[in-house]
Design an enzyme around this catalytic site. Structure first.
Site, PDB file in Angstrom:
ATOM      1  N   GLU A  58      62.464  50.612  35.696  1.00 57.51           N
ATOM      2  CA  GLU A  58      61.985  51.916  36.162  1.00 57.51           C
ATOM      3  C   GLU A  58      62.639  53.066  35.405  1.00 57.51           C
ATOM      4  OE1 GLU A  58      60.526  55.242  38.333  1.00 57.51           O
ATOM      5  OE2 GLU A  58      59.741  53.238  37.907  1.00 57.51           O
ATOM      6  N   HIS A 212      36.202  44.542  41.805  1.00 59.39           N
ATOM      7  CA  HIS A 212      36.647  44.756  40.420  1.00 59.39           C
ATOM      8  C   HIS A 212      36.040  43.713  39.488  1.00 59.39           C
ATOM      9  CE1 HIS A 212      39.067  45.999  37.067  1.00 59.39           C
ATOM     10  NE2 HIS A 212      39.658  44.821  36.968  1.00 59.39           N
ATOM     11  N   HIS A 274      46.007  42.575  29.526  1.00 55.74           N
ATOM     12  CA  HIS A 274      44.849  43.100  30.251  1.00 55.74           C
ATOM     13  C   HIS A 274      44.888  44.629  30.274  1.00 55.74           C
ATOM     14  CE1 HIS A 274      41.427  42.363  32.821  1.00 55.74           C
ATOM     15  NE2 HIS A 274      41.925  43.107  33.795  1.00 55.74           N
TER      16      HIS A 274
END
Length: 297
Positions: A58, A212, A274
């Site tokens: 993060e 989706h 992806h």
């Protein structure tokens, strides 16, 4: 012309792509709360002590995002000054800055205040748009100085179809990001059936995942039509043709990687591929949109 601008714009494009992949990594690994609810510091510290892997993921994303954000602003100002004679330069420079600011605010808001899944899904979509804006500025830098820029003469129907496809592509990007943030990535086991059903319904995580799949498959068909249309009517425009072919190949790769996510149980590398492919696809469609809206020579 503008050799340094060309080099800098390429480096910035790569930087934006890295930020985009880092963001996907944060989501895939559930590291969004790796620095607690503090921003821009991490647990109130400039350098977190004894950081967990989620904290490293993060915080590194925040640092790189900040650096690349500054690079985008510099690129926008540079392009505004050096490429102001080019039709799209000012609009793209403005868009690049606005998008990176909005992207940063969404990310910071998610950490400090928390956001709904619907809002969080916007973050990746804005990242894809930001990448496209920077890539197009890079292309403009390379086009500058040429006797003729690419401006294919196409029918109004073709233009409208491209506008529709790129808008639809963004909707597919958003639906995919929503699947990730709603933890519905593996809600449908198997393919093409979903948990052994042809139609499992459109509610809950299963519904989000199935939706989706459907819209992603339709995008593949839309891009097949776009490629065939381009090859049959505009083959003499080589750049337009190659962009249409590339877009179709990318969506095929996207389709395959999406199926692979299910059968690899959401493998990290497959998920990142992806995210990478759809982002490049959106940039390719953005380029096509830019050149077909230019006044033809």
């Amino acid at each position: 012309m503008h050799k340094r601008l060309k080099i800098y714009s390429v480096i910035t494009s790569i930087g934006v792509l890295i930020v985009l992949l880092q963001g996907a990594l944060v989501t895939k690994t559930g590291s969004g709360e790796g620095c607690g609810a503090t921003w821009p510091l991490c647990f109130g510290e400039v350098i977190p002590t004894n950081p967990a892997i989620e904290t490293i993921i993060e915080y590194s994303h925040r640092i790189v995002s900040g650096l690349v954000g500054a690079m985008i602003i510099i690129l926008a100002i540079w392009a505004w000054k050096q490429l102001k004679h080019m039709r799209e330069a000012k609009a793209l420079s403005f868009a690049a800055v606005i998008l990176i600011i909005f992207q940063g605010l969404l990310g910071a808001g998610a950490v400090v205040f928390g956001q709904s899944k619907a809002i969080l899904a916007l973050h990746f979509g804005i990242s894809a748009m930001s990448l496209a804006a920077v890539v197009l500025l890079t292309i403009l830098a390379f086009e500058d100085g040429r006797e003729h820029t690419m401006a294919p003469k196409v029918s109004r129907g073709f233009k409208y179809y491209v506008f529709f496809v790129i808008t639809y592509c963004y909707a597919v990007i958003y639906s995919g990001a929503y699947v990730k943030h709603s933890e519905a990535t593996l809600a449908c086991a198997g393919f093409p059936l979903c948990n052994g059903q042809i139609f499992p319904g459109l509610y809950g995580p299963v519904g989000a995942h199935y939706f989706h799949r459907v819209v992603g498959t339709i995008l593949l068909l839309f891009l097949l039509i776009l490629m065939i249309w381009t090859l049959s009517r505009y083959r003499h425009y080589r750049v337009l043709t190659w962009t249409a072919v590339l877009s179709f190949l990318l969506v095929v790769g996207q389709f395959i990687s999406g199926i692979s996510i299910v059968f690899t149980q959401n493998a990290l590398s497959v998920g990142l591929i992806h995210a990478l492919i759809i982002s490049i696809l959106f940039s390719a469609l953005s380029y096509m949109t830019m050149i077909i809206t230019r006044p033809s020579h």
